[in-house]
Design an enzyme around this catalytic site. Structure first.
Site, PDB file in Angstrom:
ATOM      1  N   PRO A   1       0.778  -1.255   0.000  1.00  0.00           N
ATOM      2  CA  PRO A   1       0.000   0.000   0.000  1.00  0.00           C
ATOM      3  C   PRO A   1       0.805   1.298   0.000  1.00  0.00           C
ATOM      4  CG  PRO A   1       0.022  -0.956   2.186  1.00  0.00           C
ATOM      5  CD  PRO A   1       0.729  -1.935   1.298  1.00  0.00           C
ATOM      6  N   CYS A   2       1.470   1.560  -1.107  1.00  0.00           N
ATOM      7  CA  CYS A   2       2.220   2.804  -1.244  1.00  0.00           C
ATOM      8  C   CYS A   2       1.295   4.023  -1.273  1.00  0.00           C
ATOM      9  CB  CYS A   2       3.116   2.764  -2.474  1.00  0.00           C
ATOM     10  SG  CYS A   2       2.242   2.466  -4.018  1.00  0.00           S
TER      11      CYS A   2
END
Length: 176
Positions: free
Chosen positions: A133-134
């Site tokens: 989850p950047c």
């Protein structure tokens, strides 16, 4: 070289290419995403319609977009990154849904407080959008900055997770 198998997943935010190696899921990219695989790199990859890992990834993404899943459970192959990039990507996996961190916070967490730009570059080269989850990394002061898949997608993902973050006024919710 490990063969790479691919499949297209049609997400609510546009088509995504899913890629798997013998070790696990190795790529999830939005169509047209910056830092996605090059045409040269994709030569020799095989498009498949049925593959257990890619089908599981599609099902988990479907549940995520429906609001029914907030943590993915898939084997990941992060071997395409440098050891530093892999450490950043592993740290991203620890940020829970509905939460965010700044690039500076992430650099400090990695004991690299002066490496904020290097951390940002590694975040930007994350090969697994959404899964790693950047999109949960924000600029200083909680500003919506940088996302290889487009800021409008980053905003949509954060809103889906319950974080109503506004786009900077110069950006549009819709792709150009």
């Amino acid at each position: 070289m490990t063969p790479i198998l691919t499949q297209i997943y049609n997400s609510p935010l546009g088509p995504m290419t899913l890629a798997a190696s013998d070790l696990g899921l190795c790529g999830v990219w939005f169509e047209g995403q910056r830092h996605g695989p090059s045409v040269e790199r994709m030569r020799g990859w095989t498009s498949v319609t049925t593959h257990p890992l890619l089908q599981d990834a599609s099902a988990q993404l479907q549940a995520y977009f429906a609001g029914d899943l907030n943590r993915f459970d898939l084997p990941l192959d992060l071997s395409a990154g440098t050891p530093f990039q892999q450490s950043v990507w592993q740290a991203l996996l620890q940020i829970p849904s509905g939460h965010s961190q700044s690039y500076g916070d992430l650099a400090r967490q990695l004991s690299k407080p002066k490496a904020v730009r290097a951390v940002g570059a590694a975040v930007g080269r994350n090969p697994m959008s959404i899964i790693v989850p950047c999109h949960r990394i924000l600029g200083g002061g909680g500003q919506l900055t940088g996302y290889a898949g487009g800021l409008w997608r980053k905003q949509a993902l954060l809103q889906l997770e319950g974080l109503p973050i506004a786009l900077p006024s110069s950006d549009s919710l819709f792709p150009k």
